[in-house]
Design a protein around this motif. Structure first.
Motif: not given
Length: 142
Positions: A15-29, A50-55
């Motif tokens: 069961x995968x409740x949520x899966x998000x692949x955000x853009x590589x750039x910083x997110x807006x608020x 899993x967006x990489x260290x140290x991010x």
């Protein structure tokens, strides 16, 4: 194969409740707020980031009061297990040299990180080893 498909193939019934692949750039608020709300609405109790260290560590720290769930930073694990990024040969993994393989594969992205942190690690390790050997000999002589 994307990571979600890999998981469903390897672990039927997961069961995968949520899966998000955000853009590589910083997110807006607004984007950050929307993703955070999506995670909350999903009912997830464990969040693998899993967006990489140290991010990812900074993201988890900044969201610790907004997301009442367990968060685990998994680095590039999603990319490795989905086959998107090649892992080092097993012999390099056993020798602790996966970092060298990754540096060869992505030199532009990783050289600054490794040039800064690897010498610090080696120096601290050498200092600890020296202290243990020296202190160990002194204690044995007493």
């Amino acid at each position: 194969m994307e990571f979600k498909a890999f998981l469903h193939h390897e672990y039927p019934g997961i069961q995968i409740a949520c899966a998000i692949a955000p853009p590589f750039r910083p997110l807006s608020q607004a984007e950050d707020d929307a993703y955070t709300q999506e995670i909350l609405n999903s009912g997830a109790r464990i969040l693998f980031v899993g967006i990489g260290c140290p991010k990812q560590e900074w993201w988890m720290y900044n969201h610790r009061d907004r997301l009442p769930l367990v968060m685990l930073g998994v680095g590039a694990a999603f990319d490795f297990h989905s086959g998107r990024v090649k892992q080092s040969p097993a012999v390099l993994q056993r020798l602790g040299l996966e970092w060298l393989f990754r540096l060869i594969m992505e030199p532009k992205r990783l050289w600054k990180r490794y040039a800064k942190h690897n010498p610090r690690f080696v120096a601290l390790f050498a200092r600890q080893l020296f202290n243990e050997k020296v202190l160990g000999r002194k204690e044995a002589a007493q």
